[in-house]
Design an enzyme around this catalytic site. Structure first.
Site, PDB file in Angstrom:
ATOM      1  N   PHE A  12       0.819  -1.212   0.000  1.00  0.00           N
ATOM      2  CA  PHE A  12       0.000   0.000   0.000  1.00  0.00           C
ATOM      3  C   PHE A  12       0.857   1.267   0.000  1.00  0.00           C
ATOM      4  O   PHE A  12       0.667   2.169  -0.817  1.00  0.00           O
ATOM      5  CB  PHE A  12      -0.933  -0.031   1.215  1.00  0.00           C
ATOM      6  CG  PHE A  12      -1.771   1.198   1.393  1.00  0.00           C
ATOM      7  CD1 PHE A  12      -2.510   1.720   0.356  1.00  0.00           C
ATOM      8  CD2 PHE A  12      -1.834   1.821   2.632  1.00  0.00           C
ATOM      9  CE1 PHE A  12      -3.294   2.860   0.524  1.00  0.00           C
ATOM     10  CE2 PHE A  12      -2.606   2.949   2.821  1.00  0.00           C
ATOM     11  CZ  PHE A  12      -3.333   3.466   1.764  1.00  0.00           C
ATOM     12  N   ARG A  32       8.692  -9.799  -4.751  1.00  0.00           N
ATOM     13  CA  ARG A  32       8.359 -10.930  -5.609  1.00  0.00           C
ATOM     14  C   ARG A  32       7.485 -10.568  -6.806  1.00  0.00           C
ATOM     15  O   ARG A  32       7.222 -11.404  -7.654  1.00  0.00           O
ATOM     16  CB  ARG A  32       7.651 -12.014  -4.783  1.00  0.00           C
ATOM     17  CG  ARG A  32       8.550 -12.626  -3.718  1.00  0.00           C
ATOM     18  CD  ARG A  32       7.886 -13.782  -3.009  1.00  0.00           C
ATOM     19  NE  ARG A  32       8.784 -14.407  -2.042  1.00  0.00           N
ATOM     20  CZ  ARG A  32       9.721 -15.287  -2.348  1.00  0.00           C
ATOM     21  NH1 ARG A  32       9.904 -15.662  -3.601  1.00  0.00           N
ATOM     22  NH2 ARG A  32      10.491 -15.810  -1.413  1.00  0.00           N
ATOM     23  N   ILE A  45      12.149 -11.493   3.157  1.00  0.00           N
ATOM     24  CA  ILE A  45      12.747 -10.841   4.312  1.00  0.00           C
ATOM     25  C   ILE A  45      12.787 -11.868   5.436  1.00  0.00           C
ATOM     26  O   ILE A  45      11.762 -12.219   6.023  1.00  0.00           O
ATOM     27  CB  ILE A  45      11.932  -9.597   4.743  1.00  0.00           C
ATOM     28  CG1 ILE A  45      11.839  -8.590   3.592  1.00  0.00           C
ATOM     29  CG2 ILE A  45      12.570  -8.947   5.975  1.00  0.00           C
ATOM     30  CD1 ILE A  45      13.161  -8.025   3.134  1.00  0.00           C
ATOM     31  N   CYS A  64      10.212  -0.900   3.867  1.00  0.00           N
ATOM     32  CA  CYS A  64       8.768  -0.853   4.132  1.00  0.00           C
ATOM     33  C   CYS A  64       8.159  -2.233   4.340  1.00  0.00           C
ATOM     34  O   CYS A  64       7.047  -2.344   4.864  1.00  0.00           O
ATOM     35  CB  CYS A  64       8.042  -0.174   2.969  1.00  0.00           C
ATOM     36  SG  CYS A  64       8.559   1.516   2.636  1.00  0.00           S
ATOM     37  N   ALA A  65       8.843  -3.276   3.894  1.00  0.00           N
ATOM     38  CA  ALA A  65       8.284  -4.622   3.975  1.00  0.00           C
ATOM     39  C   ALA A  65       8.150  -5.053   5.431  1.00  0.00           C
ATOM     40  O   ALA A  65       8.995  -4.738   6.276  1.00  0.00           O
ATOM     41  CB  ALA A  65       9.173  -5.615   3.225  1.00  0.00           C
ATOM     42  N   ALA A  66       7.085  -5.783   5.727  1.00  0.00           N
ATOM     43  CA  ALA A  66       6.857  -6.248   7.093  1.00  0.00           C
ATOM     44  C   ALA A  66       5.801  -7.339   7.093  1.00  0.00           C
ATOM     45  O   ALA A  66       5.009  -7.456   6.154  1.00  0.00           O
ATOM     46  CB  ALA A  66       6.400  -5.097   7.987  1.00  0.00           C
ATOM     47  N   SER A 110       6.092   1.522  13.468  1.00  0.00           N
ATOM     48  CA  SER A 110       4.670   1.650  13.790  1.00  0.00           C
ATOM     49  C   SER A 110       4.498   2.389  15.108  1.00  0.00           C
ATOM     50  O   SER A 110       5.310   2.233  16.029  1.00  0.00           O
ATOM     51  CB  SER A 110       4.020   0.271  13.890  1.00  0.00           C
ATOM     52  OG  SER A 110       2.718   0.374  14.457  1.00  0.00           O
ATOM     53  N   TYR A 136       2.969  -7.653  17.021  1.00  0.00           N
ATOM     54  CA  TYR A 136       3.435  -6.787  15.937  1.00  0.00           C
ATOM     55  C   TYR A 136       4.240  -5.625  16.499  1.00  0.00           C
ATOM     56  O   TYR A 136       5.362  -5.345  16.050  1.00  0.00           O
ATOM     57  CB  TYR A 136       2.228  -6.281  15.149  1.00  0.00           C
ATOM     58  CG  TYR A 136       2.556  -5.260  14.080  1.00  0.00           C
ATOM     59  CD1 TYR A 136       3.204  -5.625  12.915  1.00  0.00           C
ATOM     60  CD2 TYR A 136       2.191  -3.917  14.245  1.00  0.00           C
ATOM     61  CE1 TYR A 136       3.489  -4.695  11.927  1.00  0.00           C
ATOM     62  CE2 TYR A 136       2.467  -2.980  13.267  1.00  0.00           C
ATOM     63  CZ  TYR A 136       3.122  -3.374  12.120  1.00  0.00           C
ATOM     64  OH  TYR A 136       3.396  -2.429  11.148  1.00  0.00           O
ATOM     65  N   SER A 202      -2.258  10.253   6.018  1.00  0.00           N
ATOM     66  CA  SER A 202      -2.530   9.839   4.645  1.00  0.00           C
ATOM     67  C   SER A 202      -1.243   9.289   4.049  1.00  0.00           C
ATOM     68  O   SER A 202      -0.136   9.726   4.383  1.00  0.00           O
ATOM     69  CB  SER A 202      -3.056  11.009   3.810  1.00  0.00           C
ATOM     70  OG  SER A 202      -2.015  11.764   3.253  1.00  0.00           O
TER      71      SER A 202
END
Length: 310
Positions: A12, A32, A45, A64-66, A110, A136, A202
């Protein structure tokens, strides 16, 4: 021209980020899915993968990947699952980045590192101690701590950004569900929930902040909270959703105590607190350190979040 490695580029936030970065940077993309905006390297990751090819000649990593927050996680040991990606995977990537001479590592964390709620408390700040509660948030907090230590050991610059709920075109989960209910004209029972305040960001403001952090010299080894700097009550949020979709606001004034009673009876007090409670971020440190102001209004983001897929 600087070369960046962006992870989570098909997500996103990542989709909008790489579209903004493509004109000004050479992009390596770790993931991927195919993309015509950079060189794609297919890796997961995790704690074992080698990223030497993806990190070649890279100046800055934007991670940004998580493994994202899941409301009803069915994993038998969810903390281990989150740690595998968000903590151990992040540290594996960061260590290899430092070894290959990457100058700066930007970590999208986060606000859950700070905690779950500011009801009855002051807004969260970047200087607060970690009070993460769920797997998380704990995995992100552990990654932050180890990244900052790695930065001290290696000299690689660490930048940490903690956003709250991120919304915009393509948003999913609860925000999208509420937007759809408002669009259908259903009489939602939220008009009386007007004394709470929630910070949102946003995706367009978040991407702008990430862009600033790529180059800004004062971003080095800093933690930044991100928001639109315009907090909304639940009632205000629903009213704005109705406005941007040209719908009447049919929200009903059900007293807040009714929600809290229902939460106790159904053992869903945490769900009710997210609806009726507050979660506010103080982004003074972000604004002052980077001379940054969120460039897009809340209404701008809500309008784009309301767009129907073409």
């Amino acid at each position: 021209m600087k070369r960046l490695l962006v992870t989570g580029y098909s997500g996103f936030v990542g989709k909008i980020l790489v579209s903004q970065l493509n004109d000004n940077y050479q992009l390596n993309l770790l993931g991927r899915k195919p993309s015509n905006l950079g060189c794609v390297y297919t890796h997961s990751i995790d704690s074992r993968s080698s990223y030497s090819d993806a990190l070649s000649n890279v100046d800055v990593v934007v991670h940004c990947a998580a493994r994202v927050h899941i409301m009803d996680d069915v994993a038998s040991k969810p903390l281990n699952e989150f740690r595998a990606v968000n903590t151990l995977g992040t540290l594996n990537l960061a260590k290899q980045a430092a070894q290959t001479g990457v100058k700066r590592f930007i970590f999208l964390s986060s606000i859950k590192v700070n905690g779950e709620s500011t009801s009855g408390k002051a807004p969260f700040t970047a200087g607060d101690n970690s009070a993460a509660e769920d797997p998380y948030g704990i995995s992100k907090a552990e990654a932050e701590k180890q990244l900052l230590e790695l930065g001290k050991q290696t000299g690689m610059e660490i930048v940490i950004i903690r956003p709250p709920l991120v919304y915009g075109e393509g948003v999913k989960a609860n925000f999208a569900s509420l937007m759809r209910l408002v669009y259908k004209g259903l009489p939602l029972p939220f008009r009386a929930i007007k004394s709470n305040k929630r910070s949102l960001v946003s995706v367009y403001n978040l991407v702008d902040l990430i862009n600033v952090c790529i180059e800004h010299p004062k971003a080095t080894n800093q933690i930044f909270l991100a928001s639109d700097d315009n907090d909304l009550s639940t009632a205000e949020m629903v009213a704005l959703m109705a406005k941007v979709q040209c719908k009447k606001n049919l929200a009903l004034p059900v007293p807040v105590w009714c929600f809290k009673l229902a939460g106790k009876m159904l053992n869903k007090a945490d769900v009710i607190d997210r609806l009726t409670g507050s979660l506010q971020l103080d982004i003074t440190h972000t604004k002052n350190t980077l001379n940054w102001t969120p460039p897009y209004s809340v209404e701008h983001g809500f309008k784009l979040a309301a767009k129907k897929p073409s």
